[in-house]
Design an enzyme around this catalytic site. Structure first.
Site, short mmCIF file in Angstrom:
data_model
loop_
_atom_site.label_atom_id
_atom_site.label_comp_id
_atom_site.label_asym_id
_atom_site.label_seq_id
_atom_site.Cartn_x
_atom_site.Cartn_y
_atom_site.Cartn_z
N HIS A 181 103.49 39.21 29.83
CA HIS A 181 103.97 40.49 30.38
C HIS A 181 105.10 41.05 29.49
O HIS A 181 105.16 42.25 29.21
CB HIS A 181 104.56 40.31 31.79
CG HIS A 181 103.58 39.97 32.86
ND1 HIS A 181 103.73 38.91 33.71
CD2 HIS A 181 102.43 40.60 33.25
CE1 HIS A 181 102.72 38.87 34.58
NE2 HIS A 181 101.92 39.88 34.32
N LYS A 238 99.80 39.87 50.91
CA LYS A 238 99.83 38.65 50.08
C LYS A 238 101.15 37.93 50.29
O LYS A 238 102.20 38.57 50.41
CB LYS A 238 99.73 39.03 48.60
CG LYS A 238 98.33 39.08 48.06
CD LYS A 238 98.39 39.07 46.54
CE LYS A 238 97.04 39.34 45.90
NZ LYS A 238 97.19 39.52 44.44
N ARG A 253 94.28 41.20 28.10
CA ARG A 253 94.27 39.91 27.40
C ARG A 253 92.92 39.64 26.76
O ARG A 253 92.82 39.02 25.72
CB ARG A 253 94.58 38.77 28.38
CG ARG A 253 95.99 38.75 28.88
CD ARG A 253 96.11 37.86 30.07
NE ARG A 253 95.29 38.36 31.16
CZ ARG A 253 95.31 37.92 32.40
NH1 ARG A 253 96.09 36.90 32.72
NH2 ARG A 253 94.56 38.44 33.34
N SER A 281 99.87 34.69 35.67
CA SER A 281 100.85 34.30 36.69
C SER A 281 100.24 33.26 37.62
O SER A 281 100.91 32.31 38.03
CB SER A 281 101.29 35.51 37.50
OG SER A 281 101.94 36.44 36.67
O1 PNS Z 1 99.79 42.31 38.41
P1 PNS Z 1 98.59 42.83 39.13
O2 PNS Z 1 98.43 42.14 40.46
O3 PNS Z 1 97.35 42.80 38.28
O4 PNS Z 1 98.91 44.39 39.43
C1 PNS Z 1 98.01 45.19 40.16
C2 PNS Z 1 98.63 46.55 40.51
C3 PNS Z 1 99.99 46.37 41.16
C4 PNS Z 1 98.80 47.35 39.24
C5 PNS Z 1 97.64 47.28 41.44
O5 PNS Z 1 97.29 46.43 42.50
C6 PNS Z 1 98.23 48.56 42.02
O6 PNS Z 1 98.35 49.55 41.33
N1 PNS Z 1 98.60 48.52 43.31
C7 PNS Z 1 99.22 49.62 43.99
C8 PNS Z 1 98.22 50.29 44.94
C9 PNS Z 1 97.43 51.36 44.22
O7 PNS Z 1 97.98 52.25 43.60
N2 PNS Z 1 96.10 51.25 44.31
C10 PNS Z 1 95.20 52.18 43.66
C11 PNS Z 1 95.11 51.89 42.16
S1 PNS Z 1 93.48 51.59 41.77
#
Ligand code: PNS
Length: 172
Positions: free
Chosen positions: A17, A41, A95, A133
């Site tokens: 990250h 979660k 990645r 993670s």
């Molecule tokens: O580190 P991660 O878990 O891969 O991050 C995922 C994240 C936080 C980027 C994604 O779950 C997100 O954007 N969540 C916020 C809710 C949202 O905006 N959903 C619509 C986007 S498709």
């Protein structure tokens, strides 16, 4: 000023990250690391601990760039978090090809929700391509050493949190 948001769960932030963050600061003047609060979660590190881990990790790994990084929690939509901080770009790391499908779907969805916001992908350095993670959490919970996967202060914190959790059941 070009401002981007780098959203994620960051449970915990890894050196992968931080590599993506470093690359994004080569393009954007300010990057807001937005830490998702997801009530569905149960994270290993609560949101305050994740924010604190990122702040210290950025200071350790990217000391010269730290003054261009903000870290804050967010709940709800990434595009709404973008509006709150005045960001027109979402940063995400790739990645491997396996990341691409889900990331493409998210990028299209975010663009559908907010056509003025674009997602910019950075390729994670090859040496961190295997890091995630969830793997780091698993390693720490089973007594493995996360050195070289997360910043030193984060490694210490994770080991302490894992020690305070219930001991995993071991097969005799
Ligand atoms: O580190 P991660 O878990 O891969 O991050 C995922 C994240 C936080 C980027 C994604 O779950 C997100 O954007 N969540 C916020 C809710 C949202 O905006 N959903 C619509 C986007 S498709």
């Amino acid at each position: 000023m070009r401002v981007a948001i780098y959203p994620g769960s960051f449970d915990p932030i890894t050196l992968g990250h931080l590599d993506v963050l470093r690359r994004s600061l080569g393009v954007f003047e300010r990057v807001v690391v937005a830490v998702l609060v997801n009530p569905k979660k149960a994270p290993m590190l609560d949101v305050d601990a994740r924010v604190a881990a990122i702040v210290s990790g950025v200071k350790e790994a990217l000391p010269d760039l730290a003054d261009r990084v903000d870290v804050r929690p967010f709940a709800g939509l990434t595009v709404d978090a973008c509006r709150e901080v005045g960001a027109r770009y979402v940063v995400r790391g790739l990645r491997a090809v396996s990341d691409f499908e889900a990331e493409l779907q998210m990028a299209h969805m975010n663009h559908r929700l907010a056509p003025d916001i674009d997602t910019v992908f950075f390729m994670t350095a090859l040496e961190y391509g295997y890091l995630s993670s969830s793997l780091v959490r698993e390693i720490v919970r089973f007594g493995g050493d996360p050195t070289g996967m997360v910043p030193p202060s984060v490694a210490e914190r994770l080991v302490a949190v894992a020690a305070a959790e219930e001991t995993p059941v071991r097969v005799r």
